[in-house]
Write an enzyme that holds these catalytic residues in place. Sequence first.
Site, PDB file in Angstrom:
ATOM      1  N   SER A 271       0.833  -1.195   0.000  1.00  0.00           N
ATOM      2  CA  SER A 271       0.000   0.000   0.000  1.00  0.00           C
ATOM      3  C   SER A 271       0.871   1.251   0.000  1.00  0.00           C
ATOM      4  CB  SER A 271      -0.875   0.020   1.259  1.00  0.00           C
ATOM      5  OG  SER A 271      -2.224  -0.192   0.951  1.00  0.00           O
ATOM      6  N   PRO A 272       0.358   2.339  -0.595  1.00  0.00           N
ATOM      7  CA  PRO A 272       1.098   3.605  -0.496  1.00  0.00           C
ATOM      8  C   PRO A 272       1.062   4.121   0.933  1.00  0.00           C
ATOM      9  CG  PRO A 272      -1.030   3.926  -1.564  1.00  0.00           C
ATOM     10  CD  PRO A 272      -0.868   2.455  -1.377  1.00  0.00           C
TER      11      PRO A 272
ATOM     12  N   CYS B  12       2.933   7.000   3.487  1.00  0.00           N
ATOM     13  CA  CYS B  12       3.817   8.159   3.559  1.00  0.00           C
ATOM     14  C   CYS B  12       5.021   7.879   4.456  1.00  0.00           C
ATOM     15  CB  CYS B  12       3.054   9.367   4.078  1.00  0.00           C
ATOM     16  SG  CYS B  12       1.785   9.948   2.945  1.00  0.00           S
TER      17      CYS B  12
ATOM     18  N   ALA C 144       1.692   8.695  -1.313  1.00  0.00           N
ATOM     19  CA  ALA C 144       1.007   9.891  -1.794  1.00  0.00           C
ATOM     20  C   ALA C 144       2.034  10.961  -2.167  1.00  0.00           C
ATOM     21  CB  ALA C 144       0.061  10.412  -0.720  1.00  0.00           C
TER      22      ALA C 144
ATOM     23  N   GLN D  27       1.234   6.827  -6.445  1.00  0.00           N
ATOM     24  CA  GLN D  27      -0.029   7.476  -6.127  1.00  0.00           C
ATOM     25  C   GLN D  27       0.195   8.984  -6.132  1.00  0.00           C
ATOM     26  OE1 GLN D  27      -1.607   7.915  -1.992  1.00  0.00           O
ATOM     27  NE2 GLN D  27      -3.115   6.399  -2.648  1.00  0.00           N
TER      28      GLN D  27
ATOM     29  N   TYR E 242      -8.597  13.583   2.047  1.00  0.00           N
ATOM     30  CA  TYR E 242      -7.789  14.531   1.284  1.00  0.00           C
ATOM     31  C   TYR E 242      -8.664  15.168   0.201  1.00  0.00           C
ATOM     32  CZ  TYR E 242      -4.150  12.354   4.037  1.00  0.00           C
ATOM     33  OH  TYR E 242      -3.407  11.898   5.087  1.00  0.00           O
TER      34      TYR E 242
ATOM     35  N   ARG F 222      -7.915   5.300  -5.564  1.00  0.00           N
ATOM     36  CA  ARG F 222      -8.183   4.887  -4.177  1.00  0.00           C
ATOM     37  C   ARG F 222      -9.283   5.784  -3.613  1.00  0.00           C
ATOM     38  NH1 ARG F 222      -4.287   3.498   0.992  1.00  0.00           N
ATOM     39  NH2 ARG F 222      -4.469   1.452   0.033  1.00  0.00           N
TER      40      ARG F 222
ATOM     41  N   ARG G  39       1.009  -2.043   7.257  1.00  0.00           N
ATOM     42  CA  ARG G  39       1.893  -2.221   8.411  1.00  0.00           C
ATOM     43  C   ARG G  39       2.667  -3.536   8.366  1.00  0.00           C
ATOM     44  NH1 ARG G  39      -2.225   0.254  12.958  1.00  0.00           N
ATOM     45  NH2 ARG G  39      -3.633   0.630  11.219  1.00  0.00           N
TER      46      ARG G  39
END
Length: 361
Positions: free
Chosen positions: A29-30, A32, A64, A106, A189, A237, A331
């Site tokens: 997963s993207p 940060c 992101a 992303q 966002y 997403r 994670r």
Amino acid sequence: MDNNSISAPHLFQPLTIRSVTLRNRIGMSPMCQYSAENGVANDWHYVHYGSRAVGGAGIVIVEATAVAPEGRITPGCLGLWSEKHIEPLARIAKFMKQHGAVAAIQIAHAGRKASADLPWKGGAHLPEAQGGWPTIAPSAIPFGGELDKVPRAMTEADIARVQNDFVAAAKRALTAGFEWLELHAAHGYLFSEFLSPFANQRTDKYGGSFENRIRLLLDTTRAVRKSWPDNLPLAVRISAIDWKEGGWDIEQSIALAKLLKAGGVDLMDCSSGGVVPDAKIAVKPGYQVPFAEKIRHGANIAAAAVGFITEPKQADDIVRNGQADVVLLARKMLADPYWPAHAAKALGCKLPPPNQYIRAW
């Protein structure tokens, strides 16, 4: 993986979308890293993303990446608003592809949740005197809590500019060698703020009705699709639900997915929440997988599942049972870059190791 892919676990079946083939259904997963300077990737990003490709992931999605300086969540976020950002990201994409992973990125705009401090420094909104900046959003409504900065309501000129920023960032992503692009319309966002009536109280053509609230995302997606090659996948997403009554819900997500598919989107990356601070989220293993399943079948589009997917059999069952086409780990992949290799062993098959690791696998 051996050549007898038909009998292999579903998690390790390849997946082809347009001209791009994932070697398995496992992705990172993207997430940060908050480790860039002026949006520029560095050695941390190179090692972080490269190690997950070496570890066997089918797709690695770079975090992101802001389409404009104002669109960064924090001063440490990656960017693609300038030509200076291309070469460091190209180095990462090249390495990931050399080691068998699809190189994805992303692109994003944080809207009213921009201008925040680094998470390990508290994550509150930064005043301009401490490196913060003014934020924009569909309406002049703050997120709340420690993100209390009141954003400026966007004008139609702002909306046109942001749309152009996404198209320009997509072109730079292509120049950098990425072969899979994802638009970030989740987690409160900017695009997510337009979708949700909790953040969007506009009275013009971008607010009010479902058709108006999805307009910016739909128009931007169509514009990006025109500039992104036909042979390369485009994903979006979304937060499938706001987790609060009266907000964005799964029925709207399915309707949106149908329209996005018609606009050239190939896969929906199905997360949830993030648009209001007081959402009551029922977190448990696989808690977001039903969203992917409903969107996949309701809109007849490929879907990625996320959310406390931690165990090999759990991930394999999600694909085997048709709940999603891809599982994206967050994670768990941070804790174990070699989770795909370990999962393969647990499921009775084996990933081919890099030559350098052949004695270890």
